[in-house]
Enzyme design. Structure first.
Site, PDB file in Angstrom:
ATOM      1  N   HIS A  18      61.085  33.984  63.203  1.00  0.00           N
ATOM      2  CA  HIS A  18      60.163  33.000  63.774  1.00  0.00           C
ATOM      3  C   HIS A  18      58.723  33.486  63.647  1.00  0.00           C
ATOM      4  O   HIS A  18      57.827  32.725  63.253  1.00  0.00           O
ATOM      5  CB  HIS A  18      60.445  32.769  65.275  1.00  0.00           C
ATOM      6  CG  HIS A  18      61.756  32.147  65.574  1.00  0.00           C
ATOM      7  ND1 HIS A  18      62.614  32.671  66.503  1.00  0.00           N
ATOM      8  CD2 HIS A  18      62.364  31.036  65.097  1.00  0.00           C
ATOM      9  CE1 HIS A  18      63.689  31.916  66.591  1.00  0.00           C
ATOM     10  NE2 HIS A  18      63.570  30.913  65.735  1.00  0.00           N
ATOM     11  N   LYS A  42      71.746  23.389  75.808  1.00  0.00           N
ATOM     12  CA  LYS A  42      72.003  24.789  75.483  1.00  0.00           C
ATOM     13  C   LYS A  42      71.924  25.627  76.755  1.00  0.00           C
ATOM     14  O   LYS A  42      71.222  25.277  77.693  1.00  0.00           O
ATOM     15  CB  LYS A  42      70.970  25.297  74.470  1.00  0.00           C
ATOM     16  CG  LYS A  42      71.062  24.595  73.134  1.00  0.00           C
ATOM     17  CD  LYS A  42      70.105  25.199  72.137  1.00  0.00           C
ATOM     18  CE  LYS A  42      70.254  24.547  70.771  1.00  0.00           C
ATOM     19  NZ  LYS A  42      69.385  25.162  69.776  1.00  0.00           N
ATOM     20  N   ARG A  91      66.837  28.464  56.436  1.00  0.00           N
ATOM     21  CA  ARG A  91      67.319  29.757  55.941  1.00  0.00           C
ATOM     22  C   ARG A  91      68.264  29.600  54.768  1.00  0.00           C
ATOM     23  O   ARG A  91      68.306  30.435  53.883  1.00  0.00           O
ATOM     24  CB  ARG A  91      68.038  30.513  57.060  1.00  0.00           C
ATOM     25  CG  ARG A  91      67.144  30.907  58.210  1.00  0.00           C
ATOM     26  CD  ARG A  91      67.996  31.430  59.332  1.00  0.00           C
ATOM     27  NE  ARG A  91      68.918  30.378  59.737  1.00  0.00           N
ATOM     28  CZ  ARG A  91      69.082  29.953  60.981  1.00  0.00           C
ATOM     29  NH1 ARG A  91      68.437  30.518  61.958  1.00  0.00           N
ATOM     30  NH2 ARG A  91      69.912  28.988  61.259  1.00  0.00           N
ATOM     31  N   SER A 129      68.475  33.172  66.234  1.00  0.00           N
ATOM     32  CA  SER A 129      68.497  33.521  67.651  1.00  0.00           C
ATOM     33  C   SER A 129      69.914  33.620  68.178  1.00  0.00           C
ATOM     34  O   SER A 129      70.224  34.502  68.985  1.00  0.00           O
ATOM     35  CB  SER A 129      67.729  32.472  68.477  1.00  0.00           C
ATOM     36  OG  SER A 129      66.366  32.499  68.163  1.00  0.00           O
TER      37      SER A 129
END
Length: 161
Positions: A18, A42, A91, A129
């Site tokens: 990040h 979450k 990614r 993460s």
């Protein structure tokens, strides 16, 4: 005012990947708003205030970067803050399908906000993460994946559980 962008995410925790994207984006835009999402779906390791505080401390030397917590739709936050661009990190190909769908939906909701996909530096292309949280939950060493401030906070949080 120039071109202002937002980089939204839960940043739970903020990783070196990040930070890499934020640093690079800060060189591309007049202002980058790191928009820390409060996503009730979450179960975060850190609450919203903790995530905002860590990001502020880590990114304080980037004078055109501002950290803000938010709890509404990302596209509504962009409009509310008069932001022209949403930055999304990709990614792998597996990220692209979801991110493309999200970008298309956001364009339907507000055609004046563009989405920019950025890829991380090679050394962070595998980093997420959720992986950091998983490793930390099993008492693994995450120091190479996060800023030292975040590493200390993770150790403290995991030790208290």
């Amino acid at each position: 005012m120039g071109i202002r962008a937002m980089y939204p995410g839960t940043f739970d925790p903020i990783t070196n990947g990040h930070i890499d994207l934020i640093r690079r984006a800060s060189g591309m835009f007049d202002e980058v708003v790191v928009a820390v999402a409060d996503n009730p779906k979450k179960k975060p390791l850190f609450n919203l205030d903790e995530r905002v505080s860590m990001a502020e401390e880590i990114l304080k030397e980037l004078t055109n970067v501002r950290i803000v917590g938010y709890s509404n739709l990302t596209i509504h936050f962009a409009k509310q803050e008069n932001l022209n661009v949403i930055i999304r990190g990709i990614r792998a190909v597996s990220d692209y399908e979801f991110e493309f769908q999200l970008a298309s939906m956001n364009r339907q909701l507000d055609e004046n906000v563009e989405t920019l996909f950025m890829t991380p530096a090679d050394e962070y292309s595998y980093l997420s993460s959720s992986m950091v949280r998983e490793i930390a939950a099993y008492d693994g060493d995450v120091s190479q994946f996060v800023h030292p401030l975040v590493n200390a906070a993770i150790k403290e949080r995991v030790a208290s559980k």
